[in-house]
Design an enzyme around this catalytic site. Structure first.
Site, mmCIF file in Angstrom:
data_model
loop_
_atom_site.group_PDB
_atom_site.id
_atom_site.type_symbol
_atom_site.label_atom_id
_atom_site.label_comp_id
_atom_site.label_asym_id
_atom_site.label_seq_id
_atom_site.Cartn_x
_atom_site.Cartn_y
_atom_site.Cartn_z
ATOM 1 N N ASN A 191 23.598 -41.887 -19.730
ATOM 2 C CA ASN A 191 23.274 -41.208 -20.984
ATOM 3 C C ASN A 191 23.323 -42.144 -22.189
ATOM 4 O O ASN A 191 23.377 -41.689 -23.329
ATOM 5 C CB ASN A 191 24.211 -40.014 -21.205
ATOM 6 C CG ASN A 191 23.865 -38.870 -20.267
ATOM 7 O OD1 ASN A 191 22.767 -38.802 -19.721
ATOM 8 N ND2 ASN A 191 24.807 -37.956 -20.074
ATOM 9 N N ASP A 236 21.079 -36.837 -24.261
ATOM 10 C CA ASP A 236 21.384 -35.741 -23.330
ATOM 11 C C ASP A 236 22.670 -35.004 -23.713
ATOM 12 O O ASP A 236 23.764 -35.307 -23.254
ATOM 13 C CB ASP A 236 21.491 -36.248 -21.896
ATOM 14 C CG ASP A 236 21.384 -35.097 -20.886
ATOM 15 O OD1 ASP A 236 21.524 -33.924 -21.306
ATOM 16 O OD2 ASP A 236 21.164 -35.362 -19.693
ATOM 17 N N THR A 241 30.301 -34.859 -14.887
ATOM 18 C CA THR A 241 30.022 -35.644 -13.686
ATOM 19 C C THR A 241 31.347 -36.012 -13.048
ATOM 20 O O THR A 241 32.264 -36.474 -13.729
ATOM 21 C CB THR A 241 29.221 -36.908 -14.051
ATOM 22 O OG1 THR A 241 28.014 -36.509 -14.701
ATOM 23 C CG2 THR A 241 28.879 -37.717 -12.810
ATOM 24 N N LYS A 274 28.489 -41.249 -19.994
ATOM 25 C CA LYS A 274 28.352 -42.073 -18.795
ATOM 26 C C LYS A 274 27.199 -43.042 -19.043
ATOM 27 O O LYS A 274 26.377 -42.824 -19.951
ATOM 28 C CB LYS A 274 28.096 -41.214 -17.550
ATOM 29 C CG LYS A 274 26.884 -40.293 -17.647
ATOM 30 C CD LYS A 274 26.777 -39.404 -16.420
ATOM 31 C CE LYS A 274 25.590 -38.440 -16.540
ATOM 32 N NZ LYS A 274 25.477 -37.549 -15.362
ATOM 33 N N ASP A 332 29.746 -35.515 -21.549
ATOM 34 C CA ASP A 332 28.881 -36.126 -20.529
ATOM 35 C C ASP A 332 28.647 -37.608 -20.804
ATOM 36 O O ASP A 332 27.547 -38.112 -20.575
ATOM 37 C CB ASP A 332 27.549 -35.376 -20.456
ATOM 38 C CG ASP A 332 26.878 -35.518 -19.092
ATOM 39 O OD1 ASP A 332 27.575 -35.900 -18.123
ATOM 40 O OD2 ASP A 332 25.662 -35.247 -18.993
#
Length: 380
Positions: A182, A195, A215, A179, A177
């Site tokens: 985060n 996260d 995502t 990105k 994850d």
């Protein structure tokens, strides 16, 4: 940007709370006894609750809950409290991911990863109490600037690389994850990954994960094709992140954020590069955005990434030891001042008894670094 989460892993994730087979044989334990040890451990720990914290401000929002700036009433220390909806976690079969997230945050001793202070649960919610990172979200800065000069990108990417290397190679964790949303910044402008709700354990060499998770703009081709994936998906998202930090947008973006068209562009894998992008940056991004995960730079070790010409000016040891001044220090200080002036919350979070209480997730409760010793697996 929302997260996708389709199904539970095809191969059941082994709880990181469980002892390995070799450990069980050596210690004469079995998984049932190990679970019982956690129940006993949690029963003797001081039971934290939301009542132990004063809510100051809401500072973030995720797929399964919200993040608040809080003060612990008995010591007046400031923390970030992540409150997650247990029903959503159970509905999406993410119980094991919650345990993994807790273990990563608890066990990680890395300058560029957020650290866990406490965790507990109620009938309806999970709570992670984290160190408070006061420089704000990197995503907000990127939105305002719509891209950074490449020396700034080199600095941020290098700190992210050290964090990913630690997760993938030391903790055997696939992040899944990465990105801008985060990435948090300390007041001095250094990166902190946060996260880990979509993280999973890296399996044996010939085993892979099959969950459609992440995502959309950052999904690797092997996830979309459901071919099975491992830590190389983090290399792909690193390439997406570097492109986005330079240009202000992801390489496979669609103006209407049409999910199917974004997925088509990812699988087609023909990004365009602005003429202002350096040759070194383009080469690195191309090397990370290889459709075949085994051909991605870093697939055989992160040294190949760190030795790339794009990072020729990075002193990796000094960076790890926080001896390099961040080019984002001024941004982070401004963000910190803004966060200090947020409007206080008018109401407090309250846990009310539920008519349909959800099961307790064994292995979540944590009351400090010196408490949870028995049975915990510290060397992933």
């Amino acid at each position: 940007m929302g997260n996708l989460c389709e199904t539970k892993e095809t191969t059941q994730i082994t709880s990181v709370q469980m002892l390995s087979k070799q450990q069980e044989e050596t210690n004469g334990c079995n998984s049932e006894k190990n679970q019982n040890s956690y129940k006993m451990l949690e029963s003797v720990q001081k039971k934290l609750s939301i009542d132990d914290f004063l809510m100051l401000n809401q500072i973030g929002k995720g797929a399964f809950g919200k993040v608040f700036k809080v003060k612990k009433k008995d010591n007046d220390k400031i923390y970030a409290l992540k409150a997650m909806n247990k029903k959503q976690i159970f509905d999406n079969n993410l119980e094991q991911n919650a345990i993994i997230e807790k273990e990563v945050l608890n066990n990680s001793k890395h300058p560029f990863i957020v650290n866990l202070k406490y965790s507990f649960q109620s009938q309806t919610k999970l709570y992670f109490v984290l160190e408070y990172i006061d420089g704000g979200e990197f995503y907000q800065i990127l939105q305002r600037t719509q891209g950074f000069p490449e020396p700034v990108v080199q600095f941020v990417a290098a700190e992210v690389i050290l964090a990913l290397e630690y997760l993938n190679m030391k903790l055997n964790i696939i992040y899944r994850d990465l990105k801008p949303e985060n990435l948090l910044l300390t007041k001095s402008g250094h990166v902190k990954l946060t996260d880990f709700g979509l993280a999973t354990k890296k399996k044996d060499k010939n085993q892979k994960s099959y969950t459609l998770v992440g995502t959309t703009e950052y999904l690797a081709p092997e996830i979309l094709r459901k071919e099975g994936h491992s830590f190389e998906v983090d290399l792909w998202t690193l390439g997406i992140l570097i492109y986005e930090m330079i240009t202000g947008k992801t390489p496979f973006a669609h103006p209407e954020r049409n999910q199917m068209k974004i997925q088509y562009l990812i699988l087609k894998n023909n990004p365009t590069y602005p003429p202002t992008m350096s040759k070194d940056a383009k080469d690195l991004i191309n090397s990370l955005l290889q459709t075949n995960p085994q051909l991605r730079i870093g697939a055989n070790g992160y040294d190949t990434i760190k030795n790339h010409s794009f990072f020729s000016k990075i002193n990796w040891q000094d960076l790890y030891e926080l001896k390099v001044k961040s080019p984002l220090k001024t941004f982070a200080e401004d963000n910190s001042n803004r966060l200090q002036n947020l409007k206080p919350m008018s109401t407090q979070l309250i846990d009310t008894p539920s008519n349909n209480p959800l099961p307790q997730i064994i292995g979540i409760s944590f009351s400090g670094n010196d408490i949870e010793k028995a049975g915990s697996v510290k060397n992933y």
